[in-house]
Scaffold this motif. Sequence first.
Motif, PDB file in Angstrom:
ATOM      1  N   SER A 183       0.842  -1.190   0.000  1.00  0.00           N
ATOM      2  CA  SER A 183       0.000   0.000   0.000  1.00  0.00           C
ATOM      3  C   SER A 183       0.876   1.237   0.000  1.00  0.00           C
TER       4      SER A 183
ATOM      5  N   LYS B 178      -3.790   0.796  -3.083  1.00  0.00           N
ATOM      6  CA  LYS B 178      -3.014  -0.347  -3.554  1.00  0.00           C
ATOM      7  C   LYS B 178      -2.125   0.023  -4.749  1.00  0.00           C
ATOM      8  N   SER B 179      -2.590   0.999  -5.550  1.00  0.00           N
ATOM      9  CA  SER B 179      -1.800   1.404  -6.713  1.00  0.00           C
ATOM     10  C   SER B 179      -2.198   2.815  -7.145  1.00  0.00           C
TER      11      SER B 179
END
Length: 431
Positions: free
Chosen positions: A319, A328-329
Amino acid sequence: VLPLFPTETFELLMRHAENHTNAVLQGLHHSMADQAAGPVRELFTDISLFLLGSELSVDELVQRFFDALFPVVYNHLINPGPGEISPGYAECVRSSRRDVRPFGGAPGLLADQIARSGVSGKLLLQALHLGIEVINTTDHLQLSRECRRALLKMHYCPHCQGLTQSKPCMGYCLNVMRGCLASMAEIDAHWREFVRSLEGLSARMQGPQDLEQVLLGVHALLRDAVGHAQKSGPRLSAQVHKLCGTPSRKPTQLVSIQLSRSSSSTDSIALKAPVRPLGDSLAVRRRDFLSSMRHYRTYYGGLADQLCVSELVFGDGQSCWNGTDIVKSYTLRVVGNGIKAQSGNPEVKVKDADPVINQIIDKLKHINQLLQGKSIPKLGSLDQIETGSGDVEGRYSGDCDDEDGCGGSGGGDVKRKVSRVSKMSTDTLTR
């Protein structure tokens, strides 16, 4: 940090060549070595000034050296007598040198060798000074207001939410750093060409263009020139007599005092100027320097990426901070390097290229053309090429306006010693 070629190497080479020339004269012609040391010193001083950018004529400085040498050779080797020739007669002998040509073709040969090798040596020195300026300029580049805000948001805004251990997402970091370093990335192509051009110049510095070989060979050429004058002694003596009359000499008492001083001074020269190994040759140091430079030829184009990869972000799958939250991205578009690519940067607004960087690029373009041997109009002296564009404290203004509290970019002295290239990248490059 980026490697630097020690310009002091040229000074060491010059001193070594002068010492070697004096030592050879002492071994071959001890009686005149002390008096010849002055002209020899002046010759190498003039060569140094020429290499540093002075507008000295190589032919004239060489002719001046042989003018000064001829009365010494005449007094001790061609027409020796019980005393020194008078100053007035010595001046007449000096003035006759270009007419009687006692040293044959040596003056023209030495001038040609120095001119050929000196062009390459001068270019190398100019390039080294400009390389120092590029490093110092980018080292002290001041970040724009937009960049400072983006860095603050990336590094410290998570702390306000108690996320003290968070790190930015890779894409987020790339957008911020590529935006902040957009102007610096514009140097990349020209810096690469600069390294390639230095390699090309180094490859050409051989034979008659090898400054080290020419300077360390001055003693041999001078030995042959003096030998030529000795062989032509009767002819030269007759010609000088015709032009200057019978030699007038100082009283014997004064001569003995001067010879005593001369002997003491000669011993002093021998003690102060021993011939010692130069250590690594100029060619070896140049080769090692260029070998190190190759590792940094892509430095300016990949600096933003290197900082993010090595210092600022978590690895894949963890994370990360995207500027507003832990995710997460990173899902926004990631822009490329350089000014043009920043038009779509969602994190940093980039205006125009930094004017100081533009000046550096112009100088790199110019020196690259010189290094490649292209015929272009002259852009002033070495001082103009190497002078920096920062303020007196060495700081440089980037995308900066009055609201930032930034002043204009005046001329300042370029720092000669460089400890780092970028404050943000010191740890990265030295790991």
